[in-house]
Design an enzyme around this catalytic site. Structure first.
Site, short mmCIF file in Angstrom:
data_model
loop_
_atom_site.label_atom_id
_atom_site.label_comp_id
_atom_site.label_asym_id
_atom_site.label_seq_id
_atom_site.Cartn_x
_atom_site.Cartn_y
_atom_site.Cartn_z
NE ARG A 1 59.54 74.51 91.53
CZ ARG A 1 59.14 74.00 90.35
NH1 ARG A 1 59.84 74.25 89.25
NH2 ARG A 1 58.05 73.27 90.27
CE LYS B 1 58.30 72.14 81.60
NZ LYS B 1 58.32 71.30 82.81
NE ARG C 1 53.75 69.60 89.58
CZ ARG C 1 54.66 70.48 90.02
NH1 ARG C 1 54.98 70.53 91.29
NH2 ARG C 1 55.24 71.28 89.16
NE ARG D 1 54.59 75.52 91.25
CZ ARG D 1 54.82 75.11 90.01
NH1 ARG D 1 55.73 75.72 89.27
NH2 ARG D 1 54.15 74.11 89.49
NE ARG E 1 52.17 70.03 82.54
CZ ARG E 1 52.68 71.14 83.09
NH1 ARG E 1 52.57 72.30 82.49
NH2 ARG E 1 53.31 71.06 84.24
P1 AMP Z 1 53.71 74.15 85.79
O1 AMP Z 1 53.96 75.47 86.46
O2 AMP Z 1 54.01 74.16 84.33
O3 AMP Z 1 54.37 73.00 86.52
O4 AMP Z 1 52.13 73.89 85.89
C1 AMP Z 1 51.48 73.80 87.16
C2 AMP Z 1 50.14 73.12 87.00
O5 AMP Z 1 49.30 73.88 86.11
C3 AMP Z 1 50.17 71.74 86.40
O6 AMP Z 1 50.48 70.72 87.35
C4 AMP Z 1 48.75 71.61 85.86
O7 AMP Z 1 47.81 71.40 86.90
C5 AMP Z 1 48.50 73.03 85.31
N1 AMP Z 1 48.96 73.15 83.90
C6 AMP Z 1 49.93 73.97 83.43
N2 AMP Z 1 50.09 73.83 82.10
C7 AMP Z 1 49.19 72.88 81.72
C8 AMP Z 1 48.89 72.27 80.48
N3 AMP Z 1 49.54 72.60 79.34
N4 AMP Z 1 47.91 71.32 80.46
C9 AMP Z 1 47.23 71.00 81.58
N5 AMP Z 1 47.48 71.51 82.79
C10 AMP Z 1 48.46 72.46 82.88
#
Ligand code: AMP
Length: 223
Positions: free
Chosen positions: A121, A9, A165, A154, A84
């Site tokens: 990654r 994404k 996740r 990360r 989400r």
């Molecule tokens: P991502 O980079 O989108 O994979 O997000 C990394 C982490 O940030 C996720 O595993 C959550 O802990 C937090 N996070 C990001 N976006 C959201 C969201 N829309 N709702 C809740 N937690 C989020």
């Protein structure tokens, strides 16, 4: 852009946003910036993020509300990693107000492919760009090809956290996709293809929806 962690994404949102001159709004990036700056918000979300859980809906909705109100988001935006959960999707509908309808694209990738991708990654510690795992040898790449920054893993990209996740994804985010499924603006695409093919399908999906609803897509920027 909807889909599990590691579906591509962020990478696709970045390319699409650059091509059409729109801001890419990634809630994960915003939270990671807060963590890096050591702000109160960053300290509050660090443990939750590192465990692979979701931060609270109200906190995230507040961040997105503030970000969408900025002038650069008026002509449109690309959302990555938000919404989400069902409450986030409902709140986003409320935030859309008089804007054109959301175009919702789900990228589908099987769980085992996700684990394989995410484990290898690497992200740039300076600009946040991802080095993709597909076909390349990510471990051999030491520096970011965009800005020369050093590449890091990360904290939430370990196998244990990725599996957590994915569980969170199936429990909280997948039901939210049902919320969008019957809309004429919803499209699903195969995210397990080469990035160029995903990009092609993504653009085709957006243009098909835009044409059907007579929405204006911003002009493509010269490469
Ligand atoms: P991502 O980079 O989108 O994979 O997000 C990394 C982490 O940030 C996720 O595993 C959550 O802990 C937090 N996070 C990001 N976006 C959201 C969201 N829309 N709702 C809740 N937690 C989020």
């Amino acid at each position: 852009m909807l889909g599990p962690p590691g579906a591509g994404k962020g990478t696709q949102a970045e390319v699409f946003a650059r091509e059409f001159g729109l801001p890419k709004i990634s809630t994960g990036d915003i939270l990671r910036e807060e963590m890096q700056s050591g702000s109160e918000l960053g300290r509050a979300v660090k443990a939750v993020m590192n465990r692979g859980e979701l931060v609270g809906d109200q906190l995230i909705i507040g961040i997105v509300r503030e970000r969408l109100a900025r002038p650069d988001a008026v002509p449109g935006f690309v959302l990555d990693g938000f919404p989400r959960t069902v409450p986030q999707a409902e709140a986003l509908d409320g935030l859309m107000g008089e804007r054109d309808p959301l175009i919702v694209v789900e990228m589908q990738v099987a769980d085992e492919e996700i684990v394989r991708r995410v484990k290898s990654r690497r992200v740039c510690s300076v600009c946040g760009a991802s080095v993709s795992a597909f076909g390349d040898r990510p471990h051999a790449v030491k520096r970011c090809q965009n800005c020369g920054g050093s590449l890091v893993t990360r904290a939430d990209d370990t196998e244990t956290v990725v599996r957590e996740r994915l569980k969170v994804y199936w429990r909280e985010t997948r039901p939210m996709i049902e919320y969008y499924r019957d809309r004429p603006t919803f499209r699903r695409l195969n995210g397990a293809q080469a990035p160029e093919s995903v990009r092609h399908d993504l653009e085709a999906a957006v243009f098909a929806v835009a044409e059907g609803l007579k929405l204006v897509v911003p002009p493509r920027r010269p490469a």
